[in-house]
Design a protein around this motif. Structure first.
Motif, mmCIF file in Angstrom:
data_model
loop_
_atom_site.group_PDB
_atom_site.id
_atom_site.type_symbol
_atom_site.label_atom_id
_atom_site.label_comp_id
_atom_site.label_asym_id
_atom_site.label_seq_id
_atom_site.Cartn_x
_atom_site.Cartn_y
_atom_site.Cartn_z
ATOM 1 N N VAL A 284 0.844 -1.199 0.000
ATOM 2 C CA VAL A 284 0.000 0.000 0.000
ATOM 3 C C VAL A 284 0.883 1.255 0.000
ATOM 4 C CG1 VAL A 284 -1.716 1.307 1.329
ATOM 5 C CG2 VAL A 284 -1.955 -1.171 1.070
ATOM 6 N N HIS A 285 1.911 1.242 0.835
ATOM 7 C CA HIS A 285 2.820 2.398 0.877
ATOM 8 C C HIS A 285 3.432 2.635 -0.508
ATOM 9 C CE1 HIS A 285 5.861 5.173 2.342
ATOM 10 N NE2 HIS A 285 6.761 4.453 1.695
ATOM 11 N N SER A 286 3.907 1.573 -1.130
ATOM 12 C CA SER A 286 4.573 1.721 -2.435
ATOM 13 C C SER A 286 3.602 2.280 -3.463
ATOM 14 C CB SER A 286 5.083 0.370 -2.932
ATOM 15 O OG SER A 286 6.018 -0.131 -2.028
ATOM 16 N N ALA A 287 2.387 1.739 -3.470
ATOM 17 C CA ALA A 287 1.424 2.171 -4.477
ATOM 18 C C ALA A 287 1.019 3.631 -4.258
ATOM 19 C CB ALA A 287 0.194 1.263 -4.435
ATOM 20 N N VAL A 288 0.817 4.013 -3.003
ATOM 21 C CA VAL A 288 0.414 5.404 -2.718
ATOM 22 C C VAL A 288 1.530 6.367 -3.139
ATOM 23 C CG1 VAL A 288 -0.051 7.045 -0.848
ATOM 24 C CG2 VAL A 288 -1.221 4.834 -0.885
ATOM 25 N N MET A 289 2.752 6.042 -2.748
ATOM 26 C CA MET A 289 3.863 6.941 -3.082
ATOM 27 C C MET A 289 4.030 7.048 -4.601
ATOM 28 S SD MET A 289 5.053 8.041 -0.239
ATOM 29 C CE MET A 289 6.693 8.670 -0.499
ATOM 30 N N SER A 290 3.987 5.910 -5.248
ATOM 31 C CA SER A 290 4.282 5.900 -6.678
ATOM 32 C C SER A 290 3.149 6.528 -7.503
ATOM 33 C CB SER A 290 4.513 4.457 -7.124
ATOM 34 O OG SER A 290 4.855 4.432 -8.470
ATOM 35 N N TYR A 448 11.479 -13.849 -11.077
ATOM 36 C CA TYR A 448 10.778 -14.002 -12.359
ATOM 37 C C TYR A 448 10.434 -12.616 -12.924
ATOM 38 C CZ TYR A 448 7.654 -15.494 -16.011
ATOM 39 O OH TYR A 448 7.082 -15.664 -17.258
ATOM 40 N N PHE A 449 9.938 -11.758 -12.027
ATOM 41 C CA PHE A 449 9.589 -10.388 -12.452
ATOM 42 C C PHE A 449 10.835 -9.661 -12.973
ATOM 43 C CE2 PHE A 449 9.044 -5.859 -11.589
ATOM 44 C CZ PHE A 449 7.801 -5.604 -12.131
ATOM 45 N N ARG A 450 11.915 -9.747 -12.208
ATOM 46 C CA ARG A 450 13.150 -9.047 -12.617
ATOM 47 C C ARG A 450 13.578 -9.490 -14.019
ATOM 48 N NH1 ARG A 450 17.839 -11.399 -9.475
ATOM 49 N NH2 ARG A 450 17.472 -12.949 -11.085
ATOM 50 N N ASP A 451 13.449 -10.795 -14.281
ATOM 51 C CA ASP A 451 13.969 -11.319 -15.546
ATOM 52 C C ASP A 451 12.982 -11.205 -16.709
ATOM 53 O OD1 ASP A 451 16.244 -11.918 -14.171
ATOM 54 O OD2 ASP A 451 15.750 -14.036 -13.864
ATOM 55 N N HIS A 452 11.699 -11.037 -16.442
ATOM 56 C CA HIS A 452 10.728 -11.066 -17.539
ATOM 57 C C HIS A 452 9.923 -9.785 -17.719
ATOM 58 C CE1 HIS A 452 11.573 -15.336 -16.805
ATOM 59 N NE2 HIS A 452 11.369 -15.457 -18.104
ATOM 60 N N ALA A 453 9.910 -8.909 -16.746
ATOM 61 C CA ALA A 453 9.167 -7.654 -16.942
ATOM 62 C C ALA A 453 9.935 -6.793 -17.944
ATOM 63 C CB ALA A 453 9.010 -6.925 -15.611
ATOM 64 N N ASP A 454 9.218 -6.231 -18.911
ATOM 65 C CA ASP A 454 9.861 -5.382 -19.942
ATOM 66 C C ASP A 454 10.100 -4.000 -19.333
ATOM 67 O OD1 ASP A 454 9.521 -7.430 -21.749
ATOM 68 O OD2 ASP A 454 7.654 -6.611 -22.562
ATOM 69 N N LEU A 455 11.247 -3.803 -18.755
ATOM 70 C CA LEU A 455 11.486 -2.570 -18.007
ATOM 71 C C LEU A 455 12.933 -2.103 -18.105
ATOM 72 C CD1 LEU A 455 9.660 -3.388 -14.648
ATOM 73 C CD2 LEU A 455 8.928 -1.750 -16.384
ATOM 74 N N GLY A 456 13.101 -0.792 -18.060
ATOM 75 C CA GLY A 456 14.438 -0.240 -17.866
ATOM 76 C C GLY A 456 14.786 -0.142 -16.394
ATOM 77 N N LEU A 457 13.759 0.107 -15.555
ATOM 78 C CA LEU A 457 13.983 0.278 -14.111
ATOM 79 C C LEU A 457 12.996 -0.623 -13.375
ATOM 80 C CD1 LEU A 457 13.707 4.004 -14.655
ATOM 81 C CD2 LEU A 457 15.629 3.213 -13.324
ATOM 82 N N ALA A 458 13.505 -1.540 -12.564
ATOM 83 C CA ALA A 458 12.615 -2.455 -11.848
ATOM 84 C C ALA A 458 12.956 -2.436 -10.365
ATOM 85 C CB ALA A 458 12.758 -3.863 -12.409
ATOM 86 N N TYR A 459 11.933 -2.451 -9.545
ATOM 87 C CA TYR A 459 12.111 -2.369 -8.091
ATOM 88 C C TYR A 459 11.407 -3.559 -7.428
ATOM 89 C CZ TYR A 459 12.546 2.579 -9.459
ATOM 90 O OH TYR A 459 12.889 3.760 -10.072
ATOM 91 N N ALA A 460 11.945 -4.014 -6.304
ATOM 92 C CA ALA A 460 11.260 -5.043 -5.517
ATOM 93 C C ALA A 460 11.075 -4.523 -4.104
ATOM 94 C CB ALA A 460 12.072 -6.327 -5.488
ATOM 95 N N ASN A 461 9.838 -4.607 -3.608
ATOM 96 C CA ASN A 461 9.502 -4.184 -2.247
ATOM 97 C C ASN A 461 9.917 -2.749 -1.954
ATOM 98 O OD1 ASN A 461 8.168 -6.543 -1.607
ATOM 99 N ND2 ASN A 461 10.090 -7.589 -1.118
ATOM 100 N N LEU A 462 9.761 -1.927 -2.971
ATOM 101 C CA LEU A 462 10.064 -0.493 -2.864
ATOM 102 C C LEU A 462 9.031 0.257 -3.688
ATOM 103 C CD1 LEU A 462 13.879 -0.282 -3.566
ATOM 104 C CD2 LEU A 462 12.739 0.533 -1.510
ATOM 105 N N PRO A 463 8.780 1.512 -3.337
ATOM 106 C CA PRO A 463 7.939 2.302 -4.237
ATOM 107 C C PRO A 463 8.649 2.458 -5.572
ATOM 108 C CG PRO A 463 8.321 3.447 -2.152
ATOM 109 C CD PRO A 463 9.223 2.251 -2.161
ATOM 110 N N CYS A 464 7.875 2.397 -6.623
ATOM 111 C CA CYS A 464 8.421 2.646 -7.954
ATOM 112 C C CYS A 464 8.411 4.166 -8.094
ATOM 113 C CB CYS A 464 7.467 1.968 -8.934
ATOM 114 S SG CYS A 464 7.767 2.280 -10.628
ATOM 115 N N ILE A 465 9.485 4.791 -7.641
ATOM 116 C CA ILE A 465 9.385 6.250 -7.505
ATOM 117 C C ILE A 465 10.679 6.983 -7.825
ATOM 118 C CG2 ILE A 465 9.914 6.322 -5.014
ATOM 119 C CD1 ILE A 465 7.645 8.394 -4.802
ATOM 120 N N GLY A 466 11.820 6.372 -7.565
ATOM 121 C CA GLY A 466 13.053 7.155 -7.664
ATOM 122 C C GLY A 466 14.056 6.556 -8.607
#
Ligand code: TXE
Length: 508
Positions: A284-290, A448-466
């Motif tokens: 919830v924190h990550s989603a709200v911040m992001s 699995y997410f790290r290796d298969h998500a089509d992304l330049g920047l990937a985060y785990a257990n962090l807000p997708c923010i910085g």
């Protein structure tokens, strides 16, 4: 220095209203009748902050000439000597932190701590780029032949054109320019038309640092001035951060020119995946911040929350509860969470996406788009206010509301079932690929997410923010071609020479 006078461009070490207006010195003067001007607006109040010359192709031409003329002398300096100028700017950014943070907040509506963080990020970038001057540079490579030395050496490319957006009006320009300059290039920069005051202060910092004339040039203006930079043959590299539409146009034009190079970072339709056993406090924190920081106007803001059915109801209840109560208000007040959006047109863009989501079948969970009168701070009725808009929707591949970037506090909740593969399939089903996060306690799903998500920047257990300056910053698919910023920008602003030298008398 921002006052009632009209502010000019910084070209060849001078403040000027540019050739398009007669080339008179700009500072100390009041008004020029001959050239077009534009105003910087406070998006919280609608009031005018200052007036600036509007650059034309003629002004860009003068800046490019100055940058071209300055190149040989600048590249002849040592890395350390070039970095010295950046260290001066580093200290200026620290000394003027409060003042500049407040200007960011006033000019682009960011809540004040975010305004100051924009400045902090700028000096982090300058510190990294200037510190790079003392780092190993290039590669020594064993030659195939005895008696020969081989190495990969880097050279500056020449003139770098930098075109930046309004959402990080101090940090992004330094992401582009600090590394370009320390590597020995000269720069012509066009700040965003919404944030010329930040552009003015940054140019003052270069002036105060005593940067040699023509090494750094700043032309104020709109997209036509930007296009005059990208289209000119004297520009060797274009660094661009902004919309996908303009970025693709630039990448296509510049990429088709022999010897020219463009590195562009565009936005995203970023998503957060919350798996079935995720820690919901983190989720919830990550989603709200992001989703809501910077009023949803970050390159990495999330507009899609893809949540496993096992935790969907609880996540939804908690996220909606916070969205209902988020403090929207005066960006200069410390307890504000969301300031206004950048301009009146942007309010309409967000309204359009909220309406579109409804038309495409969304169930609206929070609609604070039109803020209640009492939510708008006193005296701020002319500001560009919007509140959170949260909806749930059944995932379908071609829904426009799940594919197009809104760039506001407009968030979709999508429920998924089954394995992480299903979540990643939904996650990847957009034309973009900039930033995303996974919230999970299961390392296999995280990997699995790290290796298969089509992304330049990937985060785990962090807000997708910085973003961290020592990591590459850029996207895949429609989100970018190349990295205009941070570490990988070195590739865009340097030429590689494969150097082989014969140390023996053998000429075979
Ligand atoms: O972008 P533009 P805008 C997205 C976001 C936002 C939308 C439009 O969705 O709502 O883009 O924002 C200059 N040749 N992002 O209008 O127009 C322009 O003057 C050369 C995401 O701000 O791309 C400005 O300096 N330059 C993004 C810069 O390009 C041109 C951050 C950006 O403006 C030009 C910002 C042209 N033809 C917006 N036209 C991110 N990466 O996250 C305009 N410019």
């Amino acid at each position: 220095h921002v006052t009632e006078q009209r502010h000019g461009h910084y070209i060849g070490g001078e403040w000027t209203d540019g050739p398009s207006a007669g080339g008179r010195p700009a500072s100390g003067r009041t008004e020029s009748a001959e050239s077009d001007s534009f105003e910087s607006e406070n998006p919280a109040t609608g009031e005018t902050l200052a007036t600036f010359e509007r650059g034309t192709a003629a002004d860009v031409d003068a800046a490019l000439e100055a940058a071209t003329d300055a190149f040989e002398e600048w590249r002849a300096l040592s890395y350390i000597d070039r970095a010295e100028y950046l260290w001066e700017i580093y200290h200026e950014l620290r000394d003027r932190h409060e003042e500049l943070g407040e200007i960011v907040s006033k000019e682009c509506g960011k809540e004040i701590s975010e305004g100051k963080a924009d400045v902090t990020e700028a000096w982090h970038m300058v510190e990294w780029a200037a510190g790079n001057a003392r780092h190993p540079h290039g590669d020594v490579v064993p030659s195939e032949v005895a008696g020969k030395d081989s190495s990969m050496r880097r050279k500056p490319r020449g003139v770098v054109g930098c075109i930046t957006p309004w959402n990080f009006p101090v940090a992004i320009p330094f992401w582009h320019m600090a590394i370009a300059l320390v590597e020995g290039n000269t720069v012509v920069w066009k700040p965003a038309e919404q944030t010329p005051w930040c552009g003015q202060i940054i140019a003052e910092m270069f002036e105060d640092a005593g940067i040699p004339e023509g090494v750094f040039n700043m032309v104020q203006g709109f997209g036509d001035a930007g296009a005059a930079i990208t289209d000119d043959d004297r520009v060797d590299t274009v660094l661009f951060t902004g919309s996908a539409e303009v970025g693709h146009e630039i990448a296509g034009k510049v990429g088709g020119e022999p010897g020219k190079l463009a590195a562009c970072e565009m936005g995203g339709k970023n998503g957060i995946v919350v798996t079935g056993e995720a820690d919901l406090d983190i989720a919830v924190h990550s989603a709200v911040m992001s989703s809501f920081k910077t009023t949803g106007q970050r390159c990495v803001s999330s507009e899609r929350l893809i949540v496993h059915e096992d935790v969907y109801d609880e996540f939804k209840a908690r996220f909606v509860d916070i969205a209902e109560g988020i403090a929207v208000g005066d960006p200069l007040e410390e307890d504000t969470f969301m300031g206004p959006v950048i301009e009146a047109d942007h309010v309409e863009k967000i309204r359009g996406y909220n309406d579109l989501a409804r038309e495409e079948g969304a169930t609206v969970l929070v609609d604070r788009f039109d803020l209640a009168d009492e939510e708008v701070p006193d005296g701020y009725a002319d500001g560009h206010w919007v509140g959170p808009f949260v909806y749930e929707i059944d995932y379908e591949s071609d829904l426009r509301c799940l594919n197009e970037e809104c760039f506001g506090p407009h968030v979709a909740l999508i429920e998924y079932s089954g394995d992480i593969e299903n979540a990643v399939e939904i996650h990847n089903d957009t034309p973009y690929g900039l930033a995303g996060a996974i919230i999970s306690e299961d390392y296999r799903q995280i990997n699995y997410f790290r290796d298969h998500a089509d992304l330049g920047l990937a985060y785990a257990n962090l807000p997708c923010i910085g973003a961290e300056v020592q990591l590459p910053f850029g996207g895949v698919k429609k989100s970018g071609n190349g990295y205009p910023s941070a570490r990988e920008a070195i590739e865009a602003v340097t030429e590689r020479t494969a150097w082989t030298m014969n140390n023996s008398t053998d000429i075979e």
